[in-house]
Design an enzyme around this catalytic site. Structure first.
Site, PDB file in Angstrom:
ATOM      1  N   ALA A 187       0.847  -1.192   0.000  1.00  0.00           N
ATOM      2  CA  ALA A 187       0.000   0.000   0.000  1.00  0.00           C
ATOM      3  C   ALA A 187       0.887   1.247   0.000  1.00  0.00           C
ATOM      4  O   ALA A 187       2.003   1.237  -0.536  1.00  0.00           O
ATOM      5  CB  ALA A 187      -0.973  -0.027   1.176  1.00  0.00           C
ATOM      6  N   LEU A 188       0.418   2.299   0.610  1.00  0.00           N
ATOM      7  CA  LEU A 188       1.042   3.620   0.493  1.00  0.00           C
ATOM      8  C   LEU A 188       2.484   3.665   1.002  1.00  0.00           C
ATOM      9  O   LEU A 188       3.371   4.224   0.355  1.00  0.00           O
ATOM     10  CB  LEU A 188       0.176   4.640   1.234  1.00  0.00           C
ATOM     11  CG  LEU A 188       0.702   6.065   1.322  1.00  0.00           C
ATOM     12  CD1 LEU A 188       0.981   6.635  -0.060  1.00  0.00           C
ATOM     13  CD2 LEU A 188      -0.298   6.934   2.062  1.00  0.00           C
ATOM     14  N   HIS A 189       2.717   3.113   2.186  1.00  0.00           N
ATOM     15  CA  HIS A 189       4.059   3.175   2.768  1.00  0.00           C
ATOM     16  C   HIS A 189       5.084   2.516   1.862  1.00  0.00           C
ATOM     17  O   HIS A 189       6.254   2.935   1.820  1.00  0.00           O
ATOM     18  CB  HIS A 189       4.047   2.498   4.141  1.00  0.00           C
ATOM     19  CG  HIS A 189       5.260   2.725   4.968  1.00  0.00           C
ATOM     20  ND1 HIS A 189       6.221   1.755   5.155  1.00  0.00           N
ATOM     21  CD2 HIS A 189       5.679   3.806   5.675  1.00  0.00           C
ATOM     22  CE1 HIS A 189       7.180   2.223   5.943  1.00  0.00           C
ATOM     23  NE2 HIS A 189       6.876   3.467   6.270  1.00  0.00           N
ATOM     24  N   CYS A 190       4.677   1.494   1.126  1.00  0.00           N
ATOM     25  CA  CYS A 190       5.601   0.795   0.230  1.00  0.00           C
ATOM     26  C   CYS A 190       6.046   1.671  -0.931  1.00  0.00           C
ATOM     27  O   CYS A 190       7.117   1.435  -1.512  1.00  0.00           O
ATOM     28  CB  CYS A 190       4.928  -0.454  -0.342  1.00  0.00           C
ATOM     29  SG  CYS A 190       4.368  -1.650   0.885  1.00  0.00           S
ATOM     30  N   ARG A 191       5.254   2.692  -1.275  1.00  0.00           N
ATOM     31  CA  ARG A 191       5.443   3.401  -2.541  1.00  0.00           C
ATOM     32  C   ARG A 191       5.887   4.856  -2.381  1.00  0.00           C
ATOM     33  O   ARG A 191       5.951   5.591  -3.370  1.00  0.00           O
ATOM     34  CB  ARG A 191       4.137   3.346  -3.336  1.00  0.00           C
ATOM     35  CG  ARG A 191       3.577   1.934  -3.466  1.00  0.00           C
ATOM     36  CD  ARG A 191       2.311   1.902  -4.283  1.00  0.00           C
ATOM     37  NE  ARG A 191       1.649   0.594  -4.232  1.00  0.00           N
ATOM     38  CZ  ARG A 191       0.612   0.249  -4.978  1.00  0.00           C
ATOM     39  NH1 ARG A 191       0.101   1.126  -5.851  1.00  0.00           N
ATOM     40  NH2 ARG A 191       0.062  -0.947  -4.871  1.00  0.00           N
TER      41      ARG A 191
END
Length: 550
Positions: A372-376
């Site tokens: 999700a967001l933290h990965c990107r």
């Protein structure tokens, strides 16, 4: 850096590492093989990207990962690993995007957007950003090839090194993707930051740190470094990142990715967010064991962590959030239903001083439990960081002056502004902050203030304030306050605060009980003889009884 292996091995979880071979038995290695991602973006264009796991071809080439290592000497000591919740000047993303373009617009309202992009796609990136209303003055392109958009996993880790520089300390990305593996060097070169590299194989999504020498990962770090014992891994983390305590745990999610950001997150040095699930969930026992583990471990303040939970009954990716200065961006999922709002409320309760920003996924490319967001997206620390390091004392048990100390360092190279250095503190009897200028303590190479004991036991909240000649103004903590309970020096009933119970105090209490007026601040708390939150005739009667019996 000598610690017993038990201090860094997995405890209070379902499986323990057994001493054998390399010093411990390696966990079973699952093959995280995935098909390439294919979806249609918001422009109607079909997109294909490498997966967050391995393709079949990459898995067959996984032995190449170690060939991409670029080891250097460690940074000069002392070394402090910068956590996500400290001051960031920017955020690192990649184009083509893995996040909504409107989120790029939001980022650019507050920080610099550093965008990895190839020369051939830079014009397309500019066009997409401009169409979305992004402030292009806040965008800097870092040119060069990338293999994927998981900037968290391959992006740079940062330290404050012994020279006072904000430096990149690289690692070897745990995928056979040479362009992604070069990203930390490209960022360091773009920012003219010192560059160091360890040859440990790792991923940013499987790492979190608190800024005081304590970090945590899943046991994937052991799996991916089979030639190193747990002690050798801790030594490597100490030499390159200044880590002295490394919590390495079984992954409670039991998924292919084994990244800690899929189930946990440091919200501050002493507060950890862990996902929760209902008892019927297959991973309930494992997640509760991890939460219990951290609740029994001391954080950097010498006290057990505060563990907060976010409910993820259907494996919603709420822990995969991004902290960016005083905002926390939390991924929302269309299948989350009421759990989306509950997650926002959980974050707000845990971090009341932050703005919680819900973020929907990009069109056609949903957030999932393992991506999700933290990965990107990944924060880039302020390269002229105004560093304020403070260990809050524990609550006092006897009335006494409390000394607060902090190390304040302007890494901009500009001097501190002396009259800006202070502690602002509040008590429950006054919403108006009181300011205490700091004193420099040569012995501790720090600044300190002294807060005298209050008349009655109260909880105070406080924060440090500093400014330097570069124009930076910083507080510690970055958002919110520290909290401290201080015992009072006066006994109940001593309304006039002369350290002597007398008929004068009784008159003040009876007058206040009769007309409800005449008391302010600490006087009201002292007049409340029985401590029930009210000043009434009973308080006067109790004080009168004590005076008669003395």
């Amino acid at each position: 850096m000598t610690r017993t292996e038990n201090s860094i091995l997995r405890r209070s979880v379902s499986v323990l590492i057994m001493i054998a071979g390399f010093g411990f038995a390696q966990p079973n290695l699952r093959a995280p093989i995935m098909a390439p991602q294919v979806w249609t973006d918001s422009n109607g264009q079909e997109r294909e990207e490498l997966p967050i796991g391995f393709t079949v071809q990459e898995w067959e080439r996984r032995q190449e990962i170690g060939r991409f290592a670029r080891s250097t000497d460690p940074p000069p000591v002392p070394i402090r690993n910068i956590p996500e919740f400290e001051r960031m000047q920017g955020v690192l993303i990649r184009y083509p995007l893995g996040i909504p373009v409107d989120l790029v617009r939001q980022f650019a309202e507050d920080v610099i957007v550093y965008c990895l992009v190839t020369t051939s796609l830079q014009s397309a990136a500019i066009s997409a950003f401009q169409s979305a209303g992004v402030n292009m003055d806040q965008v800097e392109f870092i040119l060069g090839g990338t293999d994927s958009y998981w900037t968290r996993d391959y992006g740079p880790w940062w330290v404050v090194d012994g020279n006072g520089d904000i430096s990149v300390v690289d690692f070897t990305y745990n995928r056979p993707r040479p362009n992604d593996n070069l990203a930390p060097w490209k960022v360091a070169n773009h920012l003219s930051s010192p560059y160091f590299a360890s040859d440990i194989i790792h991923a940013g999504g499987n790492y979190m740190t608190d800024g005081f020498g304590i970090s945590a990962s899943s046991d994937l770090v052991y799996v991916e470094n089979p030639t190193l014992t747990s002690s050798q891994i801790l030594t490597e983390m100490g030499l390159y990142y200044g880590i002295n305590t490394y919590h390495v745990l079984d992954d409670p999610n039991n998924t292919y990715i084994d990244h800690i950001d899929c189930w946990g997150k440091y919200l501050s040095p002493d507060k950890i967010l862990i996902r929760s699930v209902p008892p019927s969930h297959a991973q309930y026992d494992e997640l509760e064991a991890v939460a219990s583990y951290f609740a029994t471990q001391n954080g950097p303040y010498g006290r057990p962590y505060t563990v907060v939970r976010v409910f993820t009954p259907n494996n919603e990716p709420y822990t995969n959030s991004l902290i960016l200065n005083d905002k926390i961006y939390v991924p929302m999922v269309p299948w989350g239903g009421d759990n989306n709002q509950a997650a926002i409320e959980s974050y707000q309760a845990a971090c009341p001083e932050y703005t919680i920003v819900p973020v929907d996924p990009p069109a056609g490319n949903e957030w999932v439990s393992t991506d999700a967001l933290h990965c990107r997206a990944k924060g880039i620390p302020d390269q002229g960081l105004l560093e304020i390091l403070h260990i809050p004392p524990g609550n006092s048990t006897v009335p006494d002056t409390v000394t607060l100390r902090a190390r304040i360092v302007p890494h901009s190279g500009q001097g501190l502004i002396d009259d800006s250095l202070k502690v602002e503190w509040y008590s429950e009897v006054s919403a108006t902050p009181q300011e205490i200028p700091v004193e420099y303590n040569v012995v501790n190479d720090s600044f300190e203030v002294r807060i005298p004991p209050p008349p009655v036991t109260v909880t105070i909240t406080y924060h440090w304030v500093a400014a330097d000649s570069s124009g930076r103004r910083e507080t510690s903590p970055l958002a919110g306050n520290y909290s401290l309970t201080m015992p009072g020096i006066l006994e109940p009933g001593d309304v006039n605060m002369d350290r002597n119970l007398s008929i004068l105090d009784l008159i003040r209490i009876m007058d206040a009980a009769y007309d409800g007026h005449g008391l302010m601040g600490y006087e009201t708390l002292l007049a409340d003889y029985d401590g029930n939150g009210l000043v009434n005739l009973l308080d006067g009667i109790l004080l009168l009884n004590q005076l008669i019996n003395e």
